[in-house]
Design an enzyme around this catalytic site. Structure first.
Site, PDB file in Angstrom:
ATOM      1  CD  GLU A   7      52.377  -8.649 -87.493  1.00  0.00           C
ATOM      2  OE1 GLU A   7      51.425  -7.962 -87.066  1.00  0.00           O
ATOM      3  OE2 GLU A   7      53.291  -9.060 -86.755  1.00  0.00           O
TER       4      GLU A   7
ATOM      5  CE1 TYR B 291      52.878  -3.843 -84.979  1.00  0.00           C
ATOM      6  CE2 TYR B 291      51.298  -4.899 -86.447  1.00  0.00           C
ATOM      7  CZ  TYR B 291      52.210  -4.981 -85.406  1.00  0.00           C
ATOM      8  OH  TYR B 291      52.471  -6.181 -84.816  1.00  0.00           O
TER       9      TYR B 291
ATOM     10  CG  ASP C   7      51.046  -3.650 -80.704  1.00  0.00           C
ATOM     11  OD1 ASP C   7      51.608  -3.053 -79.745  1.00  0.00           O
ATOM     12  OD2 ASP C   7      50.683  -4.840 -80.623  1.00  0.00           O
TER      13      ASP C   7
END
Length: 299
Positions: free
Chosen positions: A46, A129, A147
């Site tokens: 991520e 996020y 996202d």
């Protein structure tokens, strides 16, 4: 016509089926990846995926996790090693943030990536996020994950807008309204919305005929109105300070001991004042160090 959170869930079963049949085979979605790296692997992926295309991330992710398969392994590395390994992924402060997150995980969480969203948010470089993505995709918890691609799908399918408005808490509320109660299905829906935006409901060339939400899509029902594009425009890379900073970091990564005399570091850069500004900003960000006329990656 405007779809609502009450109407759009009618297509969720079709969305799940579409994802199970069409999802890209990405490393962080594989069972063996989770078995080998666990939540740490998801966290690293991520970080790398922030503002970086998937095809650029995959080889860097494999090399990174081969070298530092646990938070403790990364925490033991030097900042110079970390910046060097980040290579050409861009936005290199992410490398130092990830190093800082690993150190905090070791110091505060016994080397185990935390599950709690608030605990994840307390780590360097992690925003809303990323924290939710780790909680959902690594641990299977029930949270909305939004996202850029998800926001585009929500804007079109739920609100009839060609492009999303600036990010807001409403995005999470919209996504939360779509999640099934079943935890496993909710994780799939989070991933499927991102996949749909990345592969079919794209910004410039949406493939609406193949979309599993076409029957519920408010934008399609309204005749695809163009509307106002309120997305923030990214500055051009060519000739930018970002390009200059990248050139300096490349020069230092390729130098013996990752160090060069300051006056010789990209000495032929066409805009000397931009070069000096980039050096100053890299020092301020902790990405390089200056000492007795030398520039080097951080110790």
């Amino acid at each position: 016509m405007r779809a609502t959170a009450e109407a759009l869930p009618e297509g969720i079963d079709d969305l799940i089926t579409w994802y199970q049949d069409n999802a890209r085979d990405l490393p962080w979605r594989r069972a063996d990846f989770h078995e080998r790296y666990g939540a740490w692997g998801v966290l690293v992926s991520e970080f790398m995926l922030q503002q970086t295309p998937v095809n650029r991330v995959i080889p860097h992710l494999a090399a990174w996790l081969d070298r530092w398969p646990t938070p403790a392994a990364l925490a033991a590395a030097s900042p110079a090693e970390v910046v060097h390994q980040w290579a050409s992924l861009g936005y290199p402060r992410r490398a130092l943030w990830l190093h800082g997150a690993a150190s905090r995980i070791v110091a505060e969480h016994e080397g185990q990536t935390p599950r709690d969203v608030d605990a994840l948010l307390a780590l360097p470089g992690i925003g809303d996020y990323t924290a939710r993505a780790v909680a959902v995709f690594a641990f299977g918890d029930h949270h909305p994950v939004v996202d850029t691609n998800t926001r585009r799908v929500l804007a079109r399918a739920m609100h009839g807008q060609a492009q999303p408005a600036p990010p807001s808490r409403r995005d999470l509320d919209d996504m939360r309204a779509l999640l099934p109660e079943d935890v496993g299905d909710s994780a799939i829906v989070n991933a499927a919305m991102m996949e749909l935006g990345a592969t079919l409901c794209t910004a410039r060339s949406p493939r609406c005929a193949s979309c599993p939400l076409a029957a519920q899509c408010a934008w399609r029902a309204a005749g695809y109105p163009a509307g106002e594009d309120r997305r923030r425009k990214q500055a051009a890379y060519e000739g930018s300070d970002r390009q200059t900073r990248g050139a300096i970091l490349r020069a230092l990564r390729g130098a013996v001991d990752h160090a060069l005399p300051a006056e010789l570091t990209i000495a032929d850069w066409p805009r000397p004042e931009q070069r000096e500004r980039a050096i100053d900003s890299l020092i301020a960000d902790g990405l390089i160090e200056a000492d007795e006329g030398m520039l080097r990656l951080p110790h």
